[in-house]
Design a protein around this motif. Sequence first.
Motif, PDB file in Angstrom:
ATOM      1  N   LEU A  40       0.983   6.524   0.120  1.00  0.00           N
ATOM      2  CA  LEU A  40      -0.301   5.839   0.035  1.00  0.00           C
ATOM      3  C   LEU A  40      -0.093   4.514  -0.680  1.00  0.00           C
ATOM      4  O   LEU A  40       0.426   4.479  -1.801  1.00  0.00           O
ATOM      5  CB  LEU A  40      -1.305   6.700  -0.723  1.00  0.00           C
ATOM      6  CG  LEU A  40      -1.541   8.064  -0.075  1.00  0.00           C
ATOM      7  CD1 LEU A  40      -1.772   9.133  -1.119  1.00  0.00           C
ATOM      8  CD2 LEU A  40      -2.700   7.994   0.890  1.00  0.00           C
ATOM      9  N   LEU A  41      -0.472   3.425  -0.043  1.00  0.00           N
ATOM     10  CA  LEU A  41      -0.303   2.099  -0.614  1.00  0.00           C
ATOM     11  C   LEU A  41      -1.587   1.653  -1.304  1.00  0.00           C
ATOM     12  O   LEU A  41      -2.657   1.723  -0.709  1.00  0.00           O
ATOM     13  CB  LEU A  41       0.055   1.084   0.480  1.00  0.00           C
ATOM     14  CG  LEU A  41       1.189   1.448   1.425  1.00  0.00           C
ATOM     15  CD1 LEU A  41       1.460   0.292   2.380  1.00  0.00           C
ATOM     16  CD2 LEU A  41       2.451   1.815   0.668  1.00  0.00           C
ATOM     17  N   ARG A  42      -1.473   1.184  -2.526  1.00  0.00           N
ATOM     18  CA  ARG A  42      -2.617   0.631  -3.237  1.00  0.00           C
ATOM     19  C   ARG A  42      -2.696  -0.869  -2.953  1.00  0.00           C
ATOM     20  O   ARG A  42      -2.864  -1.689  -3.862  1.00  0.00           O
ATOM     21  CB  ARG A  42      -2.498   0.859  -4.748  1.00  0.00           C
ATOM     22  CG  ARG A  42      -2.331   2.309  -5.151  1.00  0.00           C
ATOM     23  CD  ARG A  42      -2.599   2.586  -6.608  1.00  0.00           C
ATOM     24  NE  ARG A  42      -1.931   1.745  -7.568  1.00  0.00           N
ATOM     25  CZ  ARG A  42      -0.685   1.923  -8.013  1.00  0.00           C
ATOM     26  NH1 ARG A  42       0.053   2.895  -7.516  1.00  0.00           N
ATOM     27  NH2 ARG A  42      -0.180   1.123  -8.924  1.00  0.00           N
ATOM     28  N   SER A  43      -2.563  -1.231  -1.710  1.00  0.00           N
ATOM     29  CA  SER A  43      -2.535  -2.636  -1.331  1.00  0.00           C
ATOM     30  C   SER A  43      -2.816  -2.764   0.153  1.00  0.00           C
ATOM     31  O   SER A  43      -2.760  -1.780   0.901  1.00  0.00           O
ATOM     32  CB  SER A  43      -1.155  -3.240  -1.630  1.00  0.00           C
ATOM     33  OG  SER A  43      -0.148  -2.589  -0.871  1.00  0.00           O
ATOM     34  N   ALA A  44      -3.111  -3.988   0.570  1.00  0.00           N
ATOM     35  CA  ALA A  44      -3.236  -4.279   1.994  1.00  0.00           C
ATOM     36  C   ALA A  44      -1.866  -4.562   2.584  1.00  0.00           C
ATOM     37  O   ALA A  44      -1.515  -4.075   3.656  1.00  0.00           O
ATOM     38  CB  ALA A  44      -4.152  -5.477   2.215  1.00  0.00           C
ATOM     39  N   GLY A  45      -1.051  -5.348   1.863  1.00  0.00           N
ATOM     40  CA  GLY A  45       0.279  -5.693   2.345  1.00  0.00           C
ATOM     41  C   GLY A  45       1.198  -4.483   2.366  1.00  0.00           C
ATOM     42  O   GLY A  45       1.102  -3.586   1.530  1.00  0.00           O
ATOM     43  N   TYR A  46       2.119  -4.473   3.304  1.00  0.00           N
ATOM     44  CA  TYR A  46       3.030  -3.341   3.448  1.00  0.00           C
ATOM     45  C   TYR A  46       4.464  -3.799   3.725  1.00  0.00           C
ATOM     46  O   TYR A  46       5.306  -3.020   4.205  1.00  0.00           O
ATOM     47  CB  TYR A  46       2.561  -2.416   4.580  1.00  0.00           C
ATOM     48  CG  TYR A  46       2.381  -3.128   5.907  1.00  0.00           C
ATOM     49  CD1 TYR A  46       3.426  -3.231   6.818  1.00  0.00           C
ATOM     50  CD2 TYR A  46       1.168  -3.710   6.234  1.00  0.00           C
ATOM     51  CE1 TYR A  46       3.261  -3.896   8.030  1.00  0.00           C
ATOM     52  CE2 TYR A  46       0.993  -4.373   7.442  1.00  0.00           C
ATOM     53  CZ  TYR A  46       2.047  -4.458   8.330  1.00  0.00           C
ATOM     54  OH  TYR A  46       1.883  -5.125   9.525  1.00  0.00           O
ATOM     55  N   ASP A  47       4.776  -5.050   3.418  1.00  0.00           N
ATOM     56  CA  ASP A  47       6.112  -5.572   3.696  1.00  0.00           C
ATOM     57  C   ASP A  47       7.191  -4.919   2.828  1.00  0.00           C
ATOM     58  O   ASP A  47       8.382  -5.083   3.099  1.00  0.00           O
ATOM     59  CB  ASP A  47       6.141  -7.101   3.498  1.00  0.00           C
ATOM     60  CG  ASP A  47       5.553  -7.519   2.161  1.00  0.00           C
ATOM     61  OD1 ASP A  47       4.312  -7.603   2.077  1.00  0.00           O
ATOM     62  OD2 ASP A  47       6.327  -7.745   1.211  1.00  0.00           O
ATOM     63  N   HIS A  48       6.797  -4.164   1.801  1.00  0.00           N
ATOM     64  CA  HIS A  48       7.760  -3.477   0.942  1.00  0.00           C
ATOM     65  C   HIS A  48       8.081  -2.071   1.440  1.00  0.00           C
ATOM     66  O   HIS A  48       8.806  -1.328   0.764  1.00  0.00           O
ATOM     67  CB  HIS A  48       7.228  -3.407  -0.495  1.00  0.00           C
ATOM     68  CG  HIS A  48       5.852  -2.802  -0.614  1.00  0.00           C
ATOM     69  ND1 HIS A  48       4.757  -3.264   0.084  1.00  0.00           N
ATOM     70  CD2 HIS A  48       5.389  -1.762  -1.372  1.00  0.00           C
ATOM     71  CE1 HIS A  48       3.696  -2.548  -0.235  1.00  0.00           C
ATOM     72  NE2 HIS A  48       4.056  -1.639  -1.099  1.00  0.00           N
ATOM     73  N   VAL A  49       7.547  -1.715   2.606  1.00  0.00           N
ATOM     74  CA  VAL A  49       7.761  -0.388   3.186  1.00  0.00           C
ATOM     75  C   VAL A  49       8.485  -0.522   4.525  1.00  0.00           C
ATOM     76  O   VAL A  49       8.076  -1.315   5.373  1.00  0.00           O
ATOM     77  CB  VAL A  49       6.422   0.346   3.409  1.00  0.00           C
ATOM     78  CG1 VAL A  49       6.669   1.758   3.946  1.00  0.00           C
ATOM     79  CG2 VAL A  49       5.603   0.399   2.122  1.00  0.00           C
ATOM     80  N   ASP A  50       9.550   0.254   4.713  1.00  0.00           N
ATOM     81  CA  ASP A  50      10.243   0.289   5.995  1.00  0.00           C
ATOM     82  C   ASP A  50       9.496   1.271   6.895  1.00  0.00           C
ATOM     83  O   ASP A  50       9.786   2.476   6.895  1.00  0.00           O
ATOM     84  CB  ASP A  50      11.696   0.719   5.800  1.00  0.00           C
ATOM     85  CG  ASP A  50      12.535   0.566   7.067  1.00  0.00           C
ATOM     86  OD1 ASP A  50      11.972   0.726   8.172  1.00  0.00           O
ATOM     87  OD2 ASP A  50      13.747   0.303   6.954  1.00  0.00           O
ATOM     88  N   LEU A  51       8.537   0.759   7.644  1.00  0.00           N
ATOM     89  CA  LEU A  51       7.694   1.625   8.468  1.00  0.00           C
ATOM     90  C   LEU A  51       8.477   2.330   9.559  1.00  0.00           C
ATOM     91  O   LEU A  51       8.160   3.469   9.924  1.00  0.00           O
ATOM     92  CB  LEU A  51       6.555   0.802   9.075  1.00  0.00           C
ATOM     93  CG  LEU A  51       5.496   0.271   8.110  1.00  0.00           C
ATOM     94  CD1 LEU A  51       4.446  -0.530   8.873  1.00  0.00           C
ATOM     95  CD2 LEU A  51       4.840   1.406   7.338  1.00  0.00           C
ATOM     96  N   LYS A  52       9.476   1.670  10.106  1.00  0.00           N
ATOM     97  CA  LYS A  52      10.272   2.298  11.167  1.00  0.00           C
ATOM     98  C   LYS A  52      11.026   3.512  10.636  1.00  0.00           C
ATOM     99  O   LYS A  52      11.087   4.552  11.286  1.00  0.00           O
ATOM    100  CB  LYS A  52      11.241   1.279  11.766  1.00  0.00           C
ATOM    101  CG  LYS A  52      10.560   0.195  12.584  1.00  0.00           C
ATOM    102  CD  LYS A  52      11.574  -0.741  13.220  1.00  0.00           C
ATOM    103  CE  LYS A  52      10.871  -1.805  14.059  1.00  0.00           C
ATOM    104  NZ  LYS A  52      11.840  -2.763  14.664  1.00  0.00           N
ATOM    105  N   ARG A  53      11.609   3.359   9.452  1.00  0.00           N
ATOM    106  CA  ARG A  53      12.325   4.493   8.869  1.00  0.00           C
ATOM    107  C   ARG A  53      11.356   5.605   8.485  1.00  0.00           C
ATOM    108  O   ARG A  53      11.655   6.793   8.670  1.00  0.00           O
ATOM    109  CB  ARG A  53      13.123   4.035   7.643  1.00  0.00           C
ATOM    110  CG  ARG A  53      14.028   5.134   7.057  1.00  0.00           C
ATOM    111  CD  ARG A  53      14.996   5.639   8.093  1.00  0.00           C
ATOM    112  NE  ARG A  53      15.813   6.756   7.596  1.00  0.00           N
ATOM    113  CZ  ARG A  53      16.479   7.588   8.378  1.00  0.00           C
ATOM    114  NH1 ARG A  53      16.457   7.423   9.707  1.00  0.00           N
ATOM    115  NH2 ARG A  53      17.193   8.569   7.856  1.00  0.00           N
TER     116      ARG A  53
END
Length: 347
Positions: free
Chosen positions: A71-84
């Motif tokens: 669960l991200l406490r943010s709108a941005g998600y560039d710090h998460v490897d979504l593909k992995r």
Amino acid sequence: MKVFVYSARSYDKPALQLAAGGHALQFTEQRLKRDTAQLAAGCEAIVIFTSDDASAPVLDILHSLGVRYILLRSAGYDHVDLKRAAALSIRVANVPEYSPNSVAEQAVAMLMAVNRKLIQGQRLMQLQDFRIDSLQGFDIHGKTVGIIGTGKIGMAFARIMLGFGAKVIAYDLQVNPEAISAGIKYESLEALLRQSDVVSLHCPLTAATRHLMSETQFSWMKPGAILVNTCRGAVINTVDLIKALDSRQLGAACLDVYEFEKGLFFEDHSGDIIHDANFVRLRSFKNVLITAHQGFLTTDAIKEIAETTINNLDCWQNGVPCKNELTVKPGIETDALERKPRIVGSI
């Protein structure tokens, strides 16, 4: 459900605890990284912030520990490897629409503080130097303000600028009907930069927007223009920004984010020597205002972030579709600010 919360601070703990319902929350102020991933052992879900590292190696460790929800406490998600994450069947959701006014108002506050030399004025006041010779700014009224990214935050900023009596123009690969209705004209990036007295960045960080503002783009800007960035630090090439400031091509910069802020912002370094030469150089400019990624920090936004975070988890636990879930499809990237699928390369 047992939930481990990373990068927890005094300002968001109470809101998360209040929203938790039947979930058991554990907190740490430490950032998520390889060395701290083990702290989530025994938890099915984790809650992270933009300063955390959810890269592939870290996700592999979390998966081995039994973590299945992030669960991200943010709108941005560039710090998460979504593909992995998808490959590991770890589900990820963000908070796409927490009080866009909070970030927009921060951008306006920074713009006005820099333009009207409020920080310098306060310093002179403390020295009992009441001369105002060095404190001249300009009216926003009648000036051209360029907005890069016309999502919810960009439009909140645009409405405030329109209220100031500015002419607002925009650049985005997707036209927002709300902007058209407000009389905002879309331009190419070059045309926007050449016309604007103020440029404010409100786009997500993607492969296409990384270093969107670099040497060429700075050369297009009107000499003396003010640049405002409250989205993601890496949208700006920091080295080129310093050059533009040093040459006085750029009049001033307002930065609530910084390209290399991870490990720097949200931490107490008051007893340390800062070894980041670029940050030290930026901080030395009198016409640069830097805040430590605090644009989201209002009571309204914190409450909404906490409630949406827990609601995302509730949806998964109850088998209900989560509208804020982030998914990856070949050639498509989800814009966390708008919740619309966008071709990779759009703003």
